[in-house]
Enzyme design. Structure first.
Site, PDB file in Angstrom:
ATOM      1  CB  CYS A  46      36.942  23.332  38.899  1.00 14.94           C
ATOM      2  SG  CYS A  46      37.578  24.775  39.716  1.00 14.94           S
ATOM      3  CB  CYS A  48      35.462  26.405  43.200  1.00 11.24           C
ATOM      4  SG  CYS A  48      37.065  25.747  42.794  1.00 11.24           S
TER       5      CYS A  48
END
Length: 136
Positions: A46, A48
């Site tokens: 992902c 993040c």
């Protein structure tokens, strides 16, 4: 499951600074059985993880005190290793990315995804450094 060629560069962001990659439940058990402090990073594909978690974990190592060992498992790839690591992170719910600091096999500090997502890598690094200074 993600193809290995896709996650290889994401793995290397941590392995090049000294994180040992754990692929099996047995690898996780052996790592957490060691004396001292262990930082476990549950890596992820992902955004993040790319923007916040991996850079924060790397920056946290610029500290006088650091964990005895650095290990990582990859969510969506190393299924058995991730499951075993998450068992040790109980009572925290599964999340990725996440980071857990263990001392002599006991969980002493946890950063869940909601502590990582939307926060700058520098803030994550400072959080980890505070934990290292207390437990390492």
């Amino acid at each position: 499951m993600y193809p290995e060629e896709m996650v290889k560069p994401m793995r290397e962001e941590l392995s090049v600074v000294g994180f040992q990659e754990l692929y099996t439940a047995e690898d996780v058990e052996q790592a957490l059985a060691k004396e001292g402090t262990t930082l476990v990073v549950v890596n992820s594909v992902c955004g993040c993880a790319a923007r916040n978690a991996r850079p924060g974990a790397r920056m946290s190592l610029d500290n006088a005190k650091t964990p005895t060992q650095l290990v990582t498992v990859f969510a969506g790839v190393d299924k058995d290793a991730v499951s075993k690591a998450r068992e040790h992170m109980f009572p925290f719910p599964p999340s990725s990315p996440s980071m857990a600091l263990f001392k002599n096999g006991e969980l002493v500090h946890m950063l869940e995804r909601h502590h990582i997502e939307g926060r700058p890598a520098e803030m994550i690094a400072e959080n980890l450094k505070d934990a290292y200074n207390e437990f390492c």
